[in-house]
Enzyme design. Structure first.
Site, PDB file in Angstrom:
ATOM      1  N   HIS A 100       0.833  -1.203   0.000  1.00  0.00           N
ATOM      2  CA  HIS A 100       0.000   0.000   0.000  1.00  0.00           C
ATOM      3  C   HIS A 100       0.871   1.258   0.000  1.00  0.00           C
ATOM      4  CE1 HIS A 100      -3.630   2.360   1.186  1.00  0.00           C
ATOM      5  NE2 HIS A 100      -2.690   3.162   1.660  1.00  0.00           N
ATOM      6  N   GLU A 101       1.790   1.320   0.950  1.00  0.00           N
ATOM      7  CA  GLU A 101       2.614   2.528   1.064  1.00  0.00           C
ATOM      8  C   GLU A 101       3.540   2.671  -0.146  1.00  0.00           C
ATOM      9  OE1 GLU A 101       1.660   4.675   3.015  1.00  0.00           O
ATOM     10  OE2 GLU A 101       0.442   3.390   4.304  1.00  0.00           O
ATOM     11  N   HIS A 120       1.712   4.353  -2.891  1.00  0.00           N
ATOM     12  CA  HIS A 120       1.771   5.818  -2.747  1.00  0.00           C
ATOM     13  C   HIS A 120       3.120   6.333  -3.238  1.00  0.00           C
ATOM     14  CE1 HIS A 120      -1.915   6.712  -0.659  1.00  0.00           C
ATOM     15  NE2 HIS A 120      -1.632   5.958   0.378  1.00  0.00           N
ATOM     16  N   HIS A 132       3.449   6.600  -6.917  1.00  0.00           N
ATOM     17  CA  HIS A 132       2.713   7.766  -7.418  1.00  0.00           C
ATOM     18  C   HIS A 132       3.585   9.021  -7.299  1.00  0.00           C
ATOM     19  CE1 HIS A 132      -1.572   9.789  -7.371  1.00  0.00           C
ATOM     20  NE2 HIS A 132      -0.969   9.921  -8.518  1.00  0.00           N
TER      21      HIS A 132
HETATM   22 ZN    ZN Z   1      -2.867   5.271   1.940  1.00  0.00          ZN
END
Ligand code: ZN
Length: 676
Positions: free
Chosen positions: A466-467, A470, A473
């Protein structure tokens, strides 16, 4: 002597940063910024991207380069001294942002640029950044009368202090509680959790075993501890942190802070002409109206609640029939849930962990990145660090260094709980070159114990992906205008798209073959275990869904209705739980007192964003399901249309460009095993 925070370096000079340098550096940069802004406004009569946008970006970036390591260290290496310096700067920064946000001359310069002769020649990114800036001027009160502007500034300043206090109270309350236990008390505990408790005692300079409220300690108690009295005691301590209840009742109590934050947010929203803080929050989001958000959440609740109730009834029946437990309490849910999960799927977190040693997981994750996006990750052996746990990595594309990131994986005292990605340097065009983006990736995993490497749980694995989503991105952006580069300028309710999207690779057999490998034998996750694990994936997914919806609806209704029909936080939370939840927690539960997302993070009237973006991410992933999860062309499309564009284009346009149509709710329900 020069202040290292004022140096223009590609990475923060962590080892040379001292607490005393923080305030002088920030003050200097703010003063320089003010002077430069007045000078550039006086020197020009017509405005262009070159004489307005570029110098302003230089000013902002110098401040961001200094402040980012300070904010980061305050989160991961907290001390009383640093906290004092950090808080002292918060007020200054808030005042500065109010000053620029309400600067009529600056606002006029932007307006002129937007309507002037140079407008047609601006790039899409420059246009988007100007549009965002004009919107933000209005949201900062540039149109307000002078007395209202002053009040607006006071509110903003006070809110940033209150947010910091809220978070400090949670941290202090978490650190204040501990309990010495014997091995006998920890019956049911897996080896790794016992080792963690031993390590915690050692770190605290004590003999034996120690339980704390840090997550790697709290979670095993809730999941495995056979001793109900201990589960109840730890549960009570955890869910009453920073409140008027529990073992530290009244100490670090966030009750008044919550009320004051809500009052001030409402006042701020009304000053700007919004009827509620929820409306104000939506001014910068992908969702358009408060009604749209409520209907979205209620539709998901409607689709999931029956299943959640069935799952809860199944758990109650199981506990009654197999364990003679007649009434399930909040501190029983995870414990019996894990037992039922093991019975149904013969799969336990502990069985999986040996196959997820951290090095193998990292190299596997990097290979996924390489196959999807053609980017290679390599570790940097020597760099200026702030803690022995921290590592630094480079990302190369087509032979060129395109991004870097710090990885800070393990829980330790004085480190804020949870996991997050933050930006250290943003990608942007500087005078002679592109500034390489740098990210911080922070987790709170169970540290390695003795000679055994850190072995991740499934949920830690998901968190890492998940991290890192990010991070990608932020790091794979192709934007060169800082205001729309990486996650900048991306609406909050779309920002979780790349992160939740990347989680999907944890669950694909083809990817797990790369990510997993037994830490002693190197053998991959056995097929039978993998199948059981995938079958167990959606265990209690209805209950998980309504729990997230409970948080989201509580947050959104609180910020929509506060001062307008709602004045009792606990009452509203109870109401929302009755509407969508299935478990009724004890009356002393003060979940909201530790709900940092909405009271000290950026999620106020925005927690719904997780579900909103999950719809986007599940639907985006469904294209990979159709075309192959390692399909390089699909990967390139995702990179081009979503990751690289940042905030330079509307989030919905990005999505449609990638998916070929508007988002559908169905893939999320299907992935969650919820029959719609
Ligand atoms: Zn998040």
């Amino acid at each position: 002597m020069t202040n290292p925070l004022l140096e223009d370096s590609p990475l923060p000079p962590f080892s040379r940063i001292t607490t005393e340098q923080v305030e002088p550096a920030i003050k200097t940069l703010i003063n320089r910024g003010k002077t430069a802004i007045e000078q550039l406004l006086a020197a020009n009569s017509t405005f262009t991207p070159e004489n307005l946008l570029q110098p302003l970006e230089d000013i902002d970036d110098a401040l961001a380069r200094a402040w980012s390591p300070v904010g980061h260290l305050n989160g991961v290496l907290n001390s009383d001294e640093l906290r004092g310096a950090y808080n002292a700067c918060l007020g200054e920064l808030s005042a500065y942002s109010t000053w620029t946000g309400q600067h009529a001359g600056l606002f006029n310069a932007y307006s002129e640029l937007a309507d002037g002769p140079g407008a047609p020649s601006m790039t899409a990114a420059q246009k988007a950044s100007v549009e965002h800036a004009l919107r933000d001027f209005r949201l900062a009160g540039v149109d307000l009368a002078e007395s209202d502007q002053q009040r607006f500034g006071e509110i903003r300043k006070r809110l940033s202090e209150l947010g910091a206090r809220f978070s400090e109270n949670v941290l202090d309350a978490t650190d204040a509680w501990q309990k010495s236990v014997t091995e006998d008390d920890l019956q049911g505990f897996p080896e790794t959790a016992i080792a963690n408790a031993r390590q915690a005692a050692e770190n605290a300079g004590q003999e034996g075993l120690l339980l704390t409220l840090e997550f790697p300690s709290y979670l095993p108690v809730m999941t495995y501890c056979d001793n109900e009295a201990i589960r109840r005691e730890v549960y009570e301590a955890f869910c009453t942190r920073a409140s008027d209840q529990g073992p530290h009742a009244g100490q670090w109590d966030n009750s008044e802070i919550i009320g004051e934050i809500l009052d001030l947010r409402l006042e701020l929203a009304r000053l700007l002409g919004f009827s509620s803080y929820a409306e104000y929050s939506l001014a910068t989001k992908m969702a358009s109206t408060t009604r749209e958000v409520i209907e979205f959440l209620e539709e998901l609740a409607g689709q999931s609640r029956t299943q959640a109730q069935t799952e809860w009834a199944e758990l109650q029946q199981y506990a009654r029939e197999q364990h003679g437990r007649t009434e399930l309490q909040a501190w029983d849910a995870a414990y019996y849930g894990e037992k039922l999960r093991q019975e149904k799927f013969q799969v336990s977190q502990e069985e999986i962990r040996p196959y997820l040693p951290v090095e193998r997981v990292l190299s596997g994750m990097f290979e996924v990145v390489q196959r999807l996006y053609g980017a290679t990750v390599s570790e940097v052996s020597e760099f200026d660090s702030y803690h022995p746990d921290v590592r630094l990595f480079d990302i190369h594309q087509d032979g060129a260094l395109t991004a870097r990131f710090y990885l800070d994986l393990y829980a330790r005292p004085n480190k804020r709980g949870g996991a997050w990605m933050d930006d250290c340097r943003v990608r942007r065009q500087r005078e002679n070159a592109i500034q390489v983006p740098v990210a911080y990736l922070v987790c709170n995993f169970t540290p390695p114990v003795g000679d055994t490497p850190a072995l991740l749980t499934e949920s830690e694995l998901t968190t890492l992906f998940h991290e890192f989503g990010h991070g990608l991105h932020h790091m794979l952006t192709q934007q060169t205008v800082a205001a729309v580069s990486g996650i900048n300028g991306v609406p909050w309710d779309a920002v979780e798209l790349p992160s939740q999207f990347f989680e999907n690779w944890c669950w694909e057999p083809e990817a797990l073959a790369i990510i997993s490998g037994h830490y002693q034998t190197g053998e991959p996750l056995p097929q039978a275990l993998l199948e059981r694990m995938l079958a167990a994936r959606n265990f209690q997914s209805g209950m998980q869904m309504v729990r997230q919806l409970e948080f989201a609806l509580f947050d959104f209704r609180l910020h929509r209705d506060w001062g307008d029909g709602v004045d009792d936080v606990q009452g509203l939370l109870d109401q929302v739980r009755a509407d969508v939840g299935v478990i009724t927690p004890p009356s002393y539960n003060r979940f909201q007192h530790g709900f940092s997302h909405i009271f000290s993070g950026g999620y106020a009237a925005g927690y719904y964003s997780y579900k909103w973006a999950e719809v986007l991410s599940a639907d985006a992933f469904s294209r990979f399901e159709e075309e192959g999860i390692f399909n390089a062309e699909t990967g390139a499309d995702f990179r081009r249309h979503i990751l690289e564009t940042g905030g330079s284009r509307e989030a919905m346009e990005n999505f449609v460009a990638f998916r070929g149509r508007k988002p559908s709710i169905k893939p999320l329900l299907r992935h969650s095993g919820i029959a719609a």
